[in-house]
Design an enzyme around this catalytic site. Structure first.
Site, PDB file in Angstrom:
ATOM      1  N   HIS A 117       0.852  -1.191   0.000  1.00  0.00           N
ATOM      2  CA  HIS A 117       0.000   0.000   0.000  1.00  0.00           C
ATOM      3  C   HIS A 117       0.885   1.238   0.000  1.00  0.00           C
ATOM      4  O   HIS A 117       1.898   1.296   0.707  1.00  0.00           O
ATOM      5  CB  HIS A 117      -0.899   0.001   1.237  1.00  0.00           C
ATOM      6  CG  HIS A 117      -1.555   1.318   1.512  1.00  0.00           C
ATOM      7  ND1 HIS A 117      -2.417   1.923   0.613  1.00  0.00           N
ATOM      8  CD2 HIS A 117      -1.466   2.159   2.575  1.00  0.00           C
ATOM      9  CE1 HIS A 117      -2.823   3.073   1.123  1.00  0.00           C
ATOM     10  NE2 HIS A 117      -2.270   3.246   2.305  1.00  0.00           N
ATOM     11  N   HIS A 162       0.957   5.814  -1.436  1.00  0.00           N
ATOM     12  CA  HIS A 162       0.204   7.016  -1.788  1.00  0.00           C
ATOM     13  C   HIS A 162       0.812   7.695  -3.024  1.00  0.00           C
ATOM     14  O   HIS A 162       1.303   8.825  -2.932  1.00  0.00           O
ATOM     15  CB  HIS A 162       0.216   8.008  -0.615  1.00  0.00           C
ATOM     16  CG  HIS A 162      -0.256   7.454   0.691  1.00  0.00           C
ATOM     17  ND1 HIS A 162       0.069   8.023   1.906  1.00  0.00           N
ATOM     18  CD2 HIS A 162      -1.040   6.393   0.989  1.00  0.00           C
ATOM     19  CE1 HIS A 162      -0.494   7.331   2.899  1.00  0.00           C
ATOM     20  NE2 HIS A 162      -1.154   6.325   2.358  1.00  0.00           N
ATOM     21  N   GLU A 203       1.786  -0.008 -22.173  1.00  0.00           N
ATOM     22  CA  GLU A 203       2.068  -1.263 -21.469  1.00  0.00           C
ATOM     23  C   GLU A 203       0.996  -1.651 -20.445  1.00  0.00           C
ATOM     24  O   GLU A 203       0.968  -2.787 -19.969  1.00  0.00           O
ATOM     25  CB  GLU A 203       3.431  -1.196 -20.784  1.00  0.00           C
ATOM     26  CG  GLU A 203       3.484  -0.165 -19.688  1.00  0.00           C
ATOM     27  CD  GLU A 203       4.843  -0.117 -18.975  1.00  0.00           C
ATOM     28  OE1 GLU A 203       5.572  -1.102 -19.007  1.00  0.00           O
ATOM     29  OE2 GLU A 203       5.120   0.930 -18.379  1.00  0.00           O
TER      30      GLU A 203
END
Ligand code: 13P
Ligand code: ZN
Length: 271
Positions: free
Chosen positions: A139, A141, A169
């Site tokens: 995780h 930001h 891509e």
């Protein structure tokens, strides 16, 4: 018994979180990573019968009883992991009750695992149910993905389509697309359950106005997955306010998928 700081998994974890910080994805204590390890991996570096302390887990992780995880600590800064791995990360086993973490190494200052442990462990359970090789939940930001959630429709098909469209891509790297959660209170079992549900159909889950979750079989692959989505989001953010005169057509996205032998998420191309 070998020095755990020399373990390949430890070196890779330290390199990965340092790299995440260097990419600007993890300001202050932002972000958390969990890596599933085998007992064989851990045994060379730790006495698995020597539990330092147990830490309560705020939900029932029965599906992961006996499994080992290396997890970043709550409130810890990724920029400091390299200089002090044991103060910023911990290695634990899920206890027999499914509700405790048996600490074998780390969290040296009396700390504990990330506040997002529910989203991590529940996502591991969800991903393992569709891919037994899944080892990582990550995780962070990333700036452009985060920015995009303020100006883009959060519909999963539309959000995915934009990412696919803004970098060639993308459809090859994440043919399953991205799933999106609306703003929710972070660090809770509820956001953990919602994330895990979304993880059943895609390896990327965007948290609106917060960040992203990625899952994969190793740290490199998971980092690359988020990196690819973030790159497309960056291109989108550079173009969003400008007149768009070229694009990748859906027929071309299909061509890419066929050539690279991936199956785009059902119904996400307009063909
Ligand atoms: P932790 O410091 O508890 O890992 O939380 C950081 C974060 O990104 C919350 O979503
Ligand atoms: Zn976060």
């Amino acid at each position: 018994m070998y020095n755990i700081l020399e373990a390949p998994f430890m070196k890779e974890m330290i390199d990965t979180v340092s790299n995440m910080y260097a990419h600007g994805w993890d300001e202050r204590n932002g972000g958390n990573v969990s890596l599933l390890l085998t007992e064989e991996q851990v045994r060379d570096y730790r006495d698995i019968n020597s539990v330092i302390r147990t830490i309560d887990i705020p939900f029932d992780a029965y599906a992961l009883i006996g499994k080992y995880f290396l997890v970043t600590g709550t409130g810890k800064y990724f920029k400091n992991v390299k200089s002090n791995p044991a103060g910023n990360m911990g290695l634990f086993r899920i206890g027999k009750d499914g509700k405790s973490a048996e600490l074998l190494w780390g969290y040296d200052d009396g700390g504990r695992f990330t506040s997002e442990l529910p989203a991590h462990l529940m996502s591991h359970i969800a991903r393992l149910s569709v891919d037994p090789d899944n080892r990582v939940v990550m995780h962070c930001h990333p700036t452009n993905l985060l920015a995009m959630t303020y100006i883009h429709d959060l519909d999963e098909k539309k959000f995915t389509h934009t990412l696919w469209e803004f970098s060639t891509e993308c459809i090859v790297v994440f043919p399953d697309g991205v799933n999106v959660l609306p703003w929710m209170l972070c660090g809770t079992n509820e956001i953990g359950e919602a994330t895990a549900e979304k993880m059943k159909t895609a390896r990327l889950v965007v948290w609106a106005a917060h960040g992203i979750y990625g899952a994969g079989k190793d740290l490199d692959e998971t980092f690359g997955l988020i990196e690819t989505a973030e790159k497309a989001a960056e291109v989108y953010m550079k173009c969003a306010a400008l007149p768009k005169i070229n694009t990748i057509k859906d027929t071309e996205l299909k061509e890419l998928a066929d050539f690279f032998k991936v199956t785009p998420r059902e119904g996400f191309l307009n063909l």
